[in-house]
Design a protein around this motif. Structure first.
Motif, mmCIF file in Angstrom:
data_model
loop_
_atom_site.group_PDB
_atom_site.id
_atom_site.type_symbol
_atom_site.label_atom_id
_atom_site.label_comp_id
_atom_site.label_asym_id
_atom_site.label_seq_id
_atom_site.Cartn_x
_atom_site.Cartn_y
_atom_site.Cartn_z
ATOM 1 N N TYR A 129 0.831 -1.204 0.000
ATOM 2 C CA TYR A 129 0.000 0.000 0.000
ATOM 3 C C TYR A 129 0.868 1.257 0.000
ATOM 4 O O TYR A 129 0.623 2.192 -0.760
ATOM 5 C CB TYR A 129 -0.930 -0.011 1.210
ATOM 6 N N LYS A 174 1.169 3.993 -3.119
ATOM 7 C CA LYS A 174 0.832 5.387 -2.858
ATOM 8 C C LYS A 174 2.013 6.310 -3.155
ATOM 9 O O LYS A 174 1.830 7.420 -3.656
ATOM 10 C CB LYS A 174 0.381 5.586 -1.407
ATOM 11 N N TYR A 224 -4.127 3.235 7.257
ATOM 12 C CA TYR A 224 -4.287 3.498 5.826
ATOM 13 C C TYR A 224 -4.726 4.945 5.581
ATOM 14 O O TYR A 224 -4.289 5.584 4.626
ATOM 15 C CB TYR A 224 -5.281 2.508 5.204
ATOM 16 N N ASP A 258 -2.718 7.884 3.515
ATOM 17 C CA ASP A 258 -3.359 8.714 2.486
ATOM 18 C C ASP A 258 -3.124 10.201 2.746
ATOM 19 O O ASP A 258 -2.787 10.954 1.823
ATOM 20 C CB ASP A 258 -4.865 8.436 2.429
ATOM 21 N N ASP A 264 -0.919 12.924 0.432
ATOM 22 C CA ASP A 264 -1.498 14.196 -0.014
ATOM 23 C C ASP A 264 -0.614 15.372 0.389
ATOM 24 O O ASP A 264 -0.387 16.291 -0.404
ATOM 25 C CB ASP A 264 -2.902 14.387 0.574
#
Length: 115
Positions: free
Chosen positions: A19, A23, A74, A78, A82
């Motif tokens: 993950y 990302k 998670y 994220d 960002d």
């Protein structure tokens, strides 16, 4: 690019590693001068077991750093990506603005009447 993912009070599972890698691909496609990325995933035992993600990106001549915390790991990742994405956009704008070839010199010659 060297990618280091480590955990503090947390085991890094293959799913979590995958993950983070996917990302960070979003971030790396914006920046070709990226030398290394260090990601630290941890659980804060002091504050109601908050999940925390930190990342330091080594770019040519500089380091970009961001951190994020959330109840879910998670979601923390994220938010972290960002934040890094916004920093990279600002960093690239700064580089492009400082690399204008001879803009001030030409204006000064034009105003003074030099040919």
């Amino acid at each position: 690019m060297n990618l280091t993912i480590s955990g503090h009070h947390l085991d890094i599972t293959p799913a979590l590693r995958e993950y983070v890698t996917t990302k960070l691909e979003r971030v790396t496609r914006h920046l070709d001068q990226l030398t290394d990325a260090r990601v630290l995933l941890s659980i804060d035992n002091k504050k109601e077991r908050r999940q925390r993600a930190e990342c330091t990106l080594g770019v040519k001549g500089n380091d970009l750093r961001a951190e994020s915390s959330h109840d879910d790991m998670y979601a923390a990742i994220d938010e972290l990506v960002d934040k890094l994405d916004r920093q990279i956009v600002r960093y690239k704008d700064k580089l492009q603005n400082h690399q204008v070839p001879g803009g001030k010199r030409l204006e000064a010659d034009h105003l003074s009447g030099a040919a």
